[in-house]
Design a protein around this motif. Structure first.
Motif, PDB file in Angstrom:
ATOM      1  N   PRO A 154       0.831  -1.208   0.000  1.00 22.16           N
ATOM      2  CA  PRO A 154       0.000   0.000   0.000  1.00 22.16           C
ATOM      3  C   PRO A 154       0.865   1.257   0.000  1.00 22.16           C
ATOM      4  O   PRO A 154       1.943   1.287   0.575  1.00 22.16           O
ATOM      5  N   LYS A 155       0.387   2.287  -0.686  1.00 23.89           N
ATOM      6  CA  LYS A 155       1.062   3.581  -0.840  1.00 23.89           C
ATOM      7  C   LYS A 155       2.264   3.522  -1.772  1.00 23.89           C
ATOM      8  O   LYS A 155       3.030   4.501  -1.846  1.00 23.89           O
ATOM      9  N   SER A 156       2.453   2.415  -2.476  1.00 27.33           N
ATOM     10  CA  SER A 156       3.519   2.370  -3.475  1.00 27.33           C
ATOM     11  C   SER A 156       3.177   3.333  -4.609  1.00 27.33           C
ATOM     12  O   SER A 156       2.024   3.459  -5.006  1.00 27.33           O
ATOM     13  N   VAL A 157       4.177   4.016  -5.113  1.00 24.04           N
ATOM     14  CA  VAL A 157       3.985   4.995  -6.173  1.00 24.04           C
ATOM     15  C   VAL A 157       3.863   4.279  -7.519  1.00 24.04           C
ATOM     16  O   VAL A 157       4.627   3.365  -7.820  1.00 24.04           O
TER      17      VAL A 157
ATOM     18  N   VAL B 148       3.551  10.892 -13.122  1.00 26.95           N
ATOM     19  CA  VAL B 148       2.844  10.221 -12.033  1.00 26.95           C
ATOM     20  C   VAL B 148       1.492   9.703 -12.496  1.00 26.95           C
ATOM     21  O   VAL B 148       0.759  10.378 -13.226  1.00 26.95           O
ATOM     22  N   VAL B 149       1.142   8.500 -12.033  1.00 29.76           N
ATOM     23  CA  VAL B 149      -0.171   7.922 -12.263  1.00 29.76           C
ATOM     24  C   VAL B 149      -0.996   7.974 -10.982  1.00 29.76           C
ATOM     25  O   VAL B 149      -2.153   8.373 -10.980  1.00 29.76           O
ATOM     26  N   GLY B 150      -0.404   7.572  -9.882  1.00 23.79           N
ATOM     27  CA  GLY B 150      -1.123   7.562  -8.602  1.00 23.79           C
ATOM     28  C   GLY B 150      -0.369   6.744  -7.582  1.00 23.79           C
ATOM     29  O   GLY B 150       0.852   6.591  -7.654  1.00 23.79           O
ATOM     30  N   GLN B 151      -1.102   6.182  -6.640  1.00 20.52           N
ATOM     31  CA  GLN B 151      -0.491   5.344  -5.613  1.00 20.52           C
ATOM     32  C   GLN B 151      -1.385   4.141  -5.345  1.00 20.52           C
ATOM     33  O   GLN B 151      -2.586   4.173  -5.582  1.00 20.52           O
TER      34      GLN B 151
ATOM     35  N   GLU C 191       5.194  11.840   2.321  1.00 16.16           N
ATOM     36  CA  GLU C 191       5.889  10.594   2.638  1.00 16.16           C
ATOM     37  C   GLU C 191       5.773   9.547   1.533  1.00 16.16           C
ATOM     38  O   GLU C 191       6.389   8.491   1.630  1.00 16.16           O
ATOM     39  N   VAL C 192       4.996   9.835   0.505  1.00 19.98           N
ATOM     40  CA  VAL C 192       4.720   8.802  -0.497  1.00 19.98           C
ATOM     41  C   VAL C 192       5.536   9.000  -1.773  1.00 19.98           C
ATOM     42  O   VAL C 192       6.292   8.121  -2.194  1.00 19.98           O
ATOM     43  N   PHE C 193       5.424  10.166  -2.380  1.00 17.38           N
ATOM     44  CA  PHE C 193       6.009  10.383  -3.704  1.00 17.38           C
ATOM     45  C   PHE C 193       7.420  10.941  -3.606  1.00 17.38           C
ATOM     46  O   PHE C 193       7.659  11.927  -2.902  1.00 17.38           O
ATOM     47  N   PRO C 194       8.355  10.336  -4.306  1.00 17.90           N
ATOM     48  CA  PRO C 194       9.710  10.898  -4.346  1.00 17.90           C
ATOM     49  C   PRO C 194       9.719  12.194  -5.149  1.00 17.90           C
ATOM     50  O   PRO C 194       8.843  12.436  -5.981  1.00 17.90           O
TER      51      PRO C 194
END
Length: 273
Positions: free
Chosen positions: A148-151, A158-161, A227-230
Motif C-alpha cells: 500500500p502507498k507504493s507509487v 505520475v499515475v497515482g499510488q 511521505e509517499v512520492f519521491p
C-alpha cells in the motif's frame, strides 16, 4: 394405267443408271488427272458457306471456353492473393502493436526518480466503471512485492499510488481521483502547493501564495513534501490560474502528463525494499 406407270418407272431408273455411270466416269477421270470432279465441285460450292459458318462458330465457342477457363484461373489466383494480403495485413497489425508496446516499455525503462528504489512492471487489467472514482487495477500484488502507498508512474509522469493490495493484484488510486493528493512544486519558480484530484480530467493545485509566480504552461513536479512520492516526477502542466475563494492564495488547474484513459503498462515503486 399400271403398265404406263411401270414404263415410266423403268425409264426413270434407266436414266438414273446412265447419270450414275456418267458421274462415276467423270469422277474417275478427274481423279486420274489429279483434279476434283464436277459433282464434287458442285457439292463443295453448295456446302462451303455452311462449312465456313460452322468453322467460325466452332472458333467462337473455343475462344469463349478459353476465356472462361482463363477467367476462372484469374479468379482463383485473385482469391489466393487476397488471402495472402489478409494474412500479411493481420501480421503487420500485430507487428505494429508489438512495436508500440516495445516503445512504451523501452520508455518506461529509461525513467526513474533520483533515488533508485525497486521498480515493478505491471499491466492495467481493469478500470473503475464510475466517472467520479478514478481507480485502476494492476496485475501485481503482495507476492510481487507491491505494498500500500507504493507509487505508480509511467515514462510520462505520475499515475497515482497503490490503495489496496491482494495476493496477485492491486488497486491504484489515480491522481485525478477526488481522494488523491500529492505534494507539488512548480518546476520554474520552485513554489510548492498541494495537488488534488477533481474527479474529472484535471487536477487542482492549491495553497499557492498570492504573489507566487505561476503561469499557464508551467510544469508541475512532485515536491519533497510528503511521505509517499519521491521528488522530481512530472505531474503535469498548468492550464489556468485563478484566485482562491478568499483571495488569500492562488489556485492552478493542471493537465496531468499521463493520459489516464489510455493506461496500459505502468511501474510500481517500492521505496522500502
Amino acid at each position: 394405267m399400271k403398265q404406263s406407270w411401270r414404263e415410266s418407272k423403268s425409264a426413270f431408273l434407266a436414266v438414273l443408271l446412265v447419270v450414275t455411270i456418267l458421274l462415276v466416269g467423270l469422277h474417275y477421270r478427274a481423279r486420274r488427272n489429279g483434279r476434283a470432279s464436277a459433282p464434287e465441285q458442285v457439292v463443295y460450292f453448295i456446302l462451303r458457306p455452311f462449312q465456313i459458318s460452322f468453322s467460325r462458330f466452332g472458333g467462337r465457342v473455343t475462344d469463349r471456353w478459353e476465356s472462361l477457363r482463363r477467367l476462372q484461373t484469374l479468379e482463383d489466383e485473385n482469391r489466393i492473393l487476397r488471402q495472402r494480403v489478409e494474412r500479411l495485413d493481420a501480421k503487420n497489425k500485430r507487428l505494429r502493436i508489438y512495436e508500440k508496446e516495445n516503445k512504451r516499455l523501452r520508455a518506461l525503462l529509461k525513467l526513474g526518480p533520483s533515488e533508485p528504489p525497486e521498480r515493478i512492471a505491471a499491466e492495467i487489467i481493469s478500470q473503475s466503471a464510475s466517472n467520479w472514482l478514478h481507480r485502476v487495477r494492476i496485475n501485481r500484488g503482495a507476492i510481487d512485492g507491491v505494498a500500500p502507498k507504493s507509487v505508480v508512474f509511467t515514462d510520462k509522469g505520475v499515475v497515482g499510488q497503490v490503495l489496496t493490495v491482494s495476493r496477485s493484484t492491486s488497486l491504484v488510486l489515480l491522481i485525478t481521483d477526488p481522494d488523491a493528493g500529492v505534494g507539488g512544486m512548480l518546476q520554474r519558480s520552485r513554489a510548492v502547493g498541494a495537488v488534488k484530484g477533481t474527479g474529472g480530467d484535471l487536477c487542482e493545485m492549491t495553497y499557492l501564495g498570492a504573489k507566487v509566480d505561476v503561469r499557464e504552461g508551467d510544469t508541475v513536479i512532485t515536491s519533497h513534501l510528503g511521505e509517499v512520492f519521491p521528488k522530481g516526477i512530472t505531474i503535469g502542466q498548468v492550464v489556468s490560474v485563478r484566485k482562491a475563494r478568499h483571495y488569500s492564495s492562488l489556485e492552478a488547474l493542471i493537465q496531468p502528463a499521463v493520459d489516464m484513459y489510455r493506461l496500459e503498462e505502468v511501474f510500481v515503486l517500492n521505496k522500502g525494499q
